[in-house]
Structure formats: C-alpha cells, structure tokens
Motif scaffolding. Structure first.
Motif, PDB file in Angstrom:
ATOM      1  N   PRO A  13      49.184  21.774  34.558  1.00 34.82           N
ATOM      2  CA  PRO A  13      48.811  22.304  35.960  1.00 34.82           C
ATOM      3  C   PRO A  13      47.610  22.862  35.938  1.00 34.82           C
ATOM      4  CG  PRO A  13      51.029  22.853  35.202  1.00 34.82           C
ATOM      5  CD  PRO A  13      50.354  21.988  34.042  1.00 34.82           C
ATOM      6  N   ALA A  34      45.289  15.352  25.473  1.00 30.34           N
ATOM      7  CA  ALA A  34      45.711  14.763  24.330  1.00 30.34           C
ATOM      8  C   ALA A  34      47.011  13.593  24.504  1.00 30.34           C
ATOM      9  CB  ALA A  34      46.370  15.607  23.236  1.00 30.34           C
ATOM     10  N   GLY A  35      47.492  13.961  25.667  1.00 34.06           N
ATOM     11  CA  GLY A  35      48.653  12.942  25.894  1.00 34.06           C
ATOM     12  C   GLY A  35      48.326  12.282  27.410  1.00 34.06           C
ATOM     13  N   GLN A  36      49.412  12.282  28.019  1.00 32.96           N
ATOM     14  CA  GLN A  36      49.211  12.100  29.634  1.00 32.96           C
ATOM     15  C   GLN A  36      49.064  13.379  30.319  1.00 32.96           C
ATOM     16  OE1 GLN A  36      48.279  10.671  32.194  1.00 32.96           O
ATOM     17  NE2 GLN A  36      49.236   8.562  31.606  1.00 32.96           N
ATOM     18  N   GLY A  38      50.028  16.405  32.491  1.00 31.38           N
ATOM     19  CA  GLY A  38      51.399  17.065  32.454  1.00 31.38           C
ATOM     20  C   GLY A  38      52.144  16.847  31.257  1.00 31.38           C
ATOM     21  N   THR A  40      52.952  18.552  28.626  1.00 32.94           N
ATOM     22  CA  THR A  40      54.353  19.490  28.372  1.00 32.94           C
ATOM     23  C   THR A  40      55.617  19.368  29.320  1.00 32.94           C
ATOM     24  OG1 THR A  40      52.630  21.084  27.593  1.00 32.94           O
ATOM     25  CG2 THR A  40      54.726  21.901  28.169  1.00 32.94           C
ATOM     26  N   TRP A  43      57.907  16.316  28.442  1.00 30.73           N
ATOM     27  CA  TRP A  43      58.953  16.332  27.585  1.00 30.73           C
ATOM     28  C   TRP A  43      60.104  17.057  27.984  1.00 30.73           C
ATOM     29  CZ3 TRP A  43      59.851  21.181  25.848  1.00 30.73           C
ATOM     30  CH2 TRP A  43      58.854  22.029  25.570  1.00 30.73           C
ATOM     31  N   PHE A  50      62.839  23.152  37.653  1.00 30.60           N
ATOM     32  CA  PHE A  50      61.820  24.231  37.511  1.00 30.60           C
ATOM     33  C   PHE A  50      62.440  25.636  37.987  1.00 30.60           C
ATOM     34  CE2 PHE A  50      58.593  21.430  37.177  1.00 30.60           C
ATOM     35  CZ  PHE A  50      57.641  22.065  36.282  1.00 30.60           C
ATOM     36  N   SER A  52      60.927  28.390  38.792  1.00 36.78           N
ATOM     37  CA  SER A  52      59.947  28.967  39.840  1.00 36.78           C
ATOM     38  C   SER A  52      60.017  28.177  41.028  1.00 36.78           C
ATOM     39  CB  SER A  52      58.547  28.620  39.565  1.00 36.78           C
ATOM     40  OG  SER A  52      58.274  29.214  38.092  1.00 36.78           O
ATOM     41  N   ILE A  57      54.311  26.972  41.918  1.00 37.27           N
ATOM     42  CA  ILE A  57      53.798  26.173  40.886  1.00 37.27           C
ATOM     43  C   ILE A  57      52.853  25.036  41.804  1.00 37.27           C
ATOM     44  CG2 ILE A  57      55.726  26.543  39.207  1.00 37.27           C
ATOM     45  CD1 ILE A  57      56.935  23.857  40.263  1.00 37.27           C
ATOM     46  N   PRO A  97      42.738  13.496  22.296  1.00 34.47           N
ATOM     47  CA  PRO A  97      42.633  14.892  21.748  1.00 34.47           C
ATOM     48  C   PRO A  97      41.348  15.436  21.246  1.00 34.47           C
ATOM     49  CG  PRO A  97      43.957  13.209  20.243  1.00 34.47           C
ATOM     50  CD  PRO A  97      43.646  12.602  21.528  1.00 34.47           C
ATOM     51  N   ALA A 125      42.310  24.769  28.010  1.00 39.78           N
ATOM     52  CA  ALA A 125      43.759  24.967  28.873  1.00 39.78           C
ATOM     53  C   ALA A 125      44.848  24.306  28.072  1.00 39.78           C
ATOM     54  CB  ALA A 125      43.549  24.349  30.297  1.00 39.78           C
ATOM     55  N   GLY A 127      47.948  24.994  26.616  1.00 39.73           N
ATOM     56  CA  GLY A 127      49.243  25.599  26.641  1.00 39.73           C
ATOM     57  C   GLY A 127      49.725  26.460  25.517  1.00 39.73           C
ATOM     58  N   ASP A 128      50.890  26.729  25.625  1.00 43.49           N
ATOM     59  CA  ASP A 128      51.619  27.352  24.517  1.00 43.49           C
ATOM     60  C   ASP A 128      52.576  27.011  23.695  1.00 43.49           C
ATOM     61  OD1 ASP A 128      53.096  27.800  26.791  1.00 43.49           O
ATOM     62  OD2 ASP A 128      53.715  29.696  25.991  1.00 43.49           O
ATOM     63  N   LEU A 258      43.318  24.789  16.965  1.00 42.17           N
ATOM     64  CA  LEU A 258      42.228  24.381  17.593  1.00 42.17           C
ATOM     65  C   LEU A 258      41.413  25.906  17.711  1.00 42.17           C
ATOM     66  CD1 LEU A 258      41.094  21.839  18.564  1.00 42.17           C
ATOM     67  CD2 LEU A 258      41.695  22.411  20.962  1.00 42.17           C
TER      68      LEU A 258
HETATM   69  C1  LIG Z   1      62.375  23.440  30.255  1.00 42.75           C
HETATM   70  C2  LIG Z   1      61.058  24.280  30.649  1.00 42.75           C
HETATM   71  C3  LIG Z   1      61.318  24.780  31.921  1.00 42.75           C
HETATM   72  C4  LIG Z   1      60.199  25.372  32.493  1.00 42.75           C
HETATM   73  N1  LIG Z   1      59.987  25.817  33.587  1.00 42.75           N
HETATM   74  C5  LIG Z   1      59.033  26.487  34.117  1.00 42.75           C
HETATM   75  C6  LIG Z   1      58.997  27.081  35.590  1.00 42.75           C
HETATM   76  O1  LIG Z   1      59.828  26.970  36.501  1.00 42.75           O
HETATM   77  N2  LIG Z   1      57.944  27.833  35.996  1.00 42.75           N
HETATM   78  C7  LIG Z   1      56.770  27.768  35.164  1.00 42.75           C
HETATM   79  O2  LIG Z   1      55.867  28.528  35.551  1.00 42.75           O
HETATM   80  N3  LIG Z   1      56.806  27.372  33.954  1.00 42.75           N
HETATM   81  C8  LIG Z   1      57.960  26.568  33.503  1.00 42.75           C
HETATM   82  N4  LIG Z   1      57.880  26.370  31.957  1.00 42.75           N
HETATM   83  C9  LIG Z   1      56.515  26.604  31.272  1.00 42.75           C
HETATM   84  C10 LIG Z   1      55.540  25.563  31.703  1.00 42.75           C
HETATM   85  O3  LIG Z   1      55.855  24.300  31.147  1.00 42.75           O
HETATM   86  C11 LIG Z   1      54.316  26.194  31.346  1.00 42.75           C
HETATM   87  O4  LIG Z   1      54.052  27.388  31.981  1.00 42.75           O
HETATM   88  C12 LIG Z   1      53.243  25.125  31.981  1.00 42.75           C
HETATM   89  O5  LIG Z   1      53.401  23.813  31.519  1.00 42.75           O
HETATM   90  C13 LIG Z   1      51.803  25.870  31.358  1.00 42.75           C
HETATM   91  O6  LIG Z   1      50.775  25.069  32.180  1.00 42.75           O
HETATM   92  P1  LIG Z   1      49.480  25.086  31.408  1.00 42.75           P
HETATM   93  O7  LIG Z   1      48.412  23.984  32.187  1.00 42.75           O
HETATM   94  O8  LIG Z   1      48.927  26.415  31.032  1.00 42.75           O
HETATM   95  O9  LIG Z   1      49.703  24.359  29.969  1.00 42.75           O
HETATM   96  P2  LIG Z   1      50.571  23.068  29.655  1.00 42.75           P
HETATM   97  O10 LIG Z   1      51.353  22.356  30.978  1.00 42.75           O
HETATM   98  O11 LIG Z   1      51.052  23.313  28.339  1.00 42.75           O
HETATM   99  O12 LIG Z   1      49.319  21.902  29.418  1.00 42.75           O
HETATM  100  C14 LIG Z   1      48.554  22.089  28.339  1.00 42.75           C
HETATM  101  C15 LIG Z   1      47.882  20.621  27.904  1.00 42.75           C
HETATM  102  O13 LIG Z   1      47.026  20.718  27.170  1.00 42.75           O
HETATM  103  C16 LIG Z   1      47.124  19.459  26.521  1.00 42.75           C
HETATM  104  N5  LIG Z   1      46.557  19.586  25.063  1.00 42.75           N
HETATM  105  C17 LIG Z   1      46.990  20.319  23.885  1.00 42.75           C
HETATM  106  N6  LIG Z   1      46.080  20.401  23.040  1.00 42.75           N
HETATM  107  C18 LIG Z   1      45.103  19.656  23.290  1.00 42.75           C
HETATM  108  C19 LIG Z   1      44.030  18.940  22.791  1.00 42.75           C
HETATM  109  N7  LIG Z   1      43.726  19.433  21.178  1.00 42.75           N
HETATM  110  N8  LIG Z   1      43.045  18.311  23.091  1.00 42.75           N
HETATM  111  C20 LIG Z   1      43.643  17.784  24.460  1.00 42.75           C
HETATM  112  N9  LIG Z   1      44.464  18.193  25.033  1.00 42.75           N
HETATM  113  C21 LIG Z   1      45.279  19.061  24.425  1.00 42.75           C
HETATM  114  C22 LIG Z   1      48.642  19.188  26.302  1.00 42.75           C
HETATM  115  O14 LIG Z   1      48.780  17.899  25.847  1.00 42.75           O
HETATM  116  C23 LIG Z   1      49.058  19.367  27.749  1.00 42.75           C
HETATM  117  O15 LIG Z   1      49.307  18.404  28.504  1.00 42.75           O
HETATM  118  C24 LIG Z   1      58.961  25.472  31.602  1.00 42.75           C
HETATM  119  C25 LIG Z   1      58.943  25.116  30.229  1.00 42.75           C
HETATM  120  C26 LIG Z   1      60.187  24.425  29.811  1.00 42.75           C
HETATM  121  C27 LIG Z   1      60.379  23.901  28.524  1.00 42.75           C
END
Ligand SMILES: Cc1cc2nc3c(=O)[nH]c(=O)nc-3n(C[C@H](O)[C@H](O)[C@H](O)COP(=O)(O)OP(=O)(O)OC[C@H]3O[C@@H](n4cnc5c(N)ncnc54)[C@H](O)[C@@H]3O)c2cc1C
Length: 337
Positions: A13, A34-36, A38, A40, A43, A50, A52, A57, A97, A125, A127-128, A258
């Motif tokens: 996101p 790296a994948g499709q 969204g 994270t 899976w 959610f 939130s 969101i 990736p 960006a 993720g964690d 990374l």
């Molecule tokens: C069951 C569950 C419920 C959740 N519910 C909530 C909720 O209600 N509210 C909330 O705020 N959060 C929730 N979370 C956490 C939420 O998933 C994360 O806060 C959110 O996805 C973070 O967004 P982001 O864009 O920072 O990172 P991510 O969504 O993790 O996106 C990171 C992306 O980077 C890509 N990536 C990683 N490495 C590379 C690379 N080397 N090259 C290219 N691409 C790469 C990944 O494939 C991924 O698509 C939940 C998590 C879980 C497990």
C-alpha cells in the motif's frame, strides 16, 4: 540510457501511494515488486479482516468502501489496490525482485531479476514481514508444518496444532474450530495474555478455551516434529501428541539483507534502519525508506502499520520536490489521534 528520477522498491500500500504522489508531481519513476502487488496482504488467510478501519488504510485519497461498511477483508483490500493501480495507470514491474545496487557518479544502478536499471534516487518500501520467526527445531520444514495459515478448508476435519498466542494464532484457532477441526493451542506462558489479543477476538477464544472446545497447552515448548508427532515440554515434562497439521504462528520479521547490500546502517537487535524522520532519507544520501520497512523487525510490539506510515509519502515527495504539503500530513495525523 534512461535514468529515472526515482526507483521505488516494493508495491505494498505505501509503495503504491508513493508511486501515485510522484506521478502527480511529474517525477519519472520505475517501480519494482518482488511478487504481485500487495504481496504481503496476499498471504493473509482468505477472509482475514483488517483491524484498521477502512479510512485509515485507504490510499491516494481513493475511498475504500465495503459492502456492509465493516472493516475490509483481505480480498476487498486486494481488489481495492488493483483498482487504485488501474485508476492511476501505474506501471509496476511485478515479479521483478531487486537484489543489488551499485553507485555510479550521480545515480544508482539497481540490479533486479529483469536486468539493470538506473535511477537518481531509490525508495525502499519493502515492508517488515518478509520472513517467519523460526523456532529452529527439527521438523520445522516438513510439508504439513507451516508458518502461514492458509485457506481453512485445507485443514477441514483434521487435528491441528497451533503454536502462538497473539492475534494470528488466536484467529486461526477460532476459525479452525468453527470448521470442525480438533484444535490445540500451544503457548510458552502458562496463560494467554488476552490484553494483547484484539478485543473482538479475545472473548470468543477465552470462552472456547474455558469450555475445552479448543485445547490449551500453557507453559509448553515445542521441541521437535517428526512423523506427525509433536514433542513438547509441557509444564517441565516431556509429552508427545499426533497432529495432521502444525501451524507455527509466531510472527514475522524483516529480511535486512537488502538494507545491508545498500549500505544502510541498522541499529539494535531488531535492526532498525537509520533514517531522518523529517525526510525519510537514510544514512546513504538519496536512498529513502517508506512504510513499515522503517520499523525493522517488529518483534515485541507493532508500532508501524499502514495507518502510521502514510505520512512518509509526503515527507519523501517534499524532500524531492522541495514542496511539502502540510494539509496532507495533517489529515493523516488527525485521523490517527
Ligand atoms: C494477518 C495480518 C493482518 C494485518 N492487519 C493490518 C491492519 O489491519 N492494518 C494495518 O495497518 N496493517 C495490518 N497488517 C500489517 C500490514 O500488512 C502492513 O502494515 C502493510 O502491508 C505494510 O505496508 P507496506 O506498503 O509498508 O509494506 P508491504 O505491504 O509489506 O509491502 C512491501 C512490498 O515490498 C515487496 N518487496 C520486498 N522486498 C522486495 C525486493 N527486494 N524487490 C522488490 N519488491 C520487494 C514485497 O513483496 C511487498 O509487496 C496486518 C498483517 C497481518 C499479517
């Protein structure tokens, strides 16, 4: 040779929200995933809701509506992300990736599955939650053992052991019990800490454990899994039980590799990347961080989510263009209060 102004790595996101903001600022961008998109959220188990609310969101000012005004499910949110990407006509290099980087005179060369790409700035960006927290026990890699709760249908009518005691484990235990599984929940402490489980999940789990509908193995430590047998120490004594499936729902951590390749300094046991919170620029000039990637591994408690990291977009765009929108930031800060 094309040199982009910005390369974004990661299309969760926050990576998507940043791509839209840079597009609106007329900044040339290349975007790797790296994948499709969204990935994270992809899976999460089907039907996961959610915690939130939708306004927190939603991204890029596009309302996120659900049919019954309830919190979004995984499927609704993935559909929403797809529609945002289509609405803003983002070109994202999915399944590409990024694996490395080199510094040229005044730009970076990114190495990805698709080849080499040049950009003046990079935003990570990523993720964690790239890796599961491993228990490091024999049998952890067996085919009926997983760190991911998938479609509940997979486990229908089966005996399932869940290891963990927070939201993911609690939700999986309830859902599997409701579809007729024989569920055991193993936790390292004598009691679950219901304060740390979402308030709409905790009462149901408490009552299912009290009625012994879900078996609770408190003060238990899984030592080994072999031939569908889980060997524990329970309250100091060794015990073994048979299961069809074992779900190790003990959380996820960040893959720091990374950051390390990029030369970003990581601090403490949870390897939090060093960055300036005003601009999101890391210790490497022109390399930025956005979204939950800034948090390192959120092992004990989660402080960074989608809703807390929207503000990174404005800070990065502000640093690149020299124009920071206080209105946009205020909107998110107010909605978090
Ligand atoms: C069951 C569950 C419920 C959740 N519910 C909530 C909720 O209600 N509210 C909330 O705020 N959060 C929730 N979370 C956490 C939420 O998933 C994360 O806060 C959110 O996805 C973070 O967004 P982001 O864009 O920072 O990172 P991510 O969504 O993790 O996106 C990171 C992306 O980077 C890509 N990536 C990683 N490495 C590379 C690379 N080397 N090259 C290219 N691409 C790469 C990944 O494939 C991924 O698509 C939940 C998590 C879980 C497990």
């Amino acid at each position: 040779m094309m040199i982009y102004e910005v390369a974004i790595v990661g299309a969760g996101p926050i990576g998507i929200e940043l791509a839209v903001a840079l597009k609106e600022a007329n900044i040339s961008t290349v975007h790797f995933e790296a994948g499709q998109i969204g990935a994270t959220i992809e899976w999460y188990a089907p039907g996961t809701t959610f915690f939130s609310s939708s306004d927190r969101i939603s991204i890029c000012g596009v309302p996120l509506e659900t049919p019954n005004q309830a919190k979004a499910t995984r499927e609704e949110y993935l559909r929403y992300l797809r529609s945002v990407v289509r609405q803003f006509d983002l070109k994202i290099r999915t399944y590409d990736p990024v694996t490395g980087i080199s510094k040229e005179k005044d730009y970076f060369k990114l190495i990805s599955a698709g080849g080499e790409t040049s950009a003046k700035r990079v935003v990570l960006a990523i993720g964690d939650m790239q890796l599961p927290n491993l228990l490091d026990i024999p049998g952890e890699d067996l085919p009926y053992v997983s760190h991911y709760f998938r479609d509940p249908h997979t486990y229908f009518g089966k005996k399932v052991l869940i290891v963990g005691g927070k939201n993911s484990a609690a939700e999986a235990a309830i859902r599997l019990y409701r579809i007729g599984c024989d569920v055991t929940l193993s936790y390292h402490a004598a009691e679950l800490n219901f304060e740390r489980i979402k308030f709409w999940i905790a009462p149901e789990l408490r009552s299912l454990i009290a009625s012994k509908s879900i078996k609770f193995l408190g003060d238990s430590k899984l030592k080994e899994i072999a031939d569908h047998k889980a060997i524990f120490t329970v309250q100091g004594k060794e015990s073994a039980y048979q299961y069809d499936f074992v779900l190790l729902l003990t959380g996820y951590c960040q893959d720091p590799s990374l950051f390390e390749k990029f030369g970003i300094e990581l601090v403490g046991d949870t390897k939090i990347p060093v960055y300036d919170p005003e601009t999101m620029e890391t210790n490497i000039p022109e390399i930025f961080i956005a979204g939950t990637a800034c948090a390192g591994s959120q092992v004990k408690s989660h402080k960074e989510f989608i809703e807390t990291t929207h503000v990174h977009v404005n800070r990065i765009v502000g640093r690149i263009t020299g124009v920071r929108s206080n209105a946009s930031e205020k909107h998110y800060l107010l909605s978090e209060s």
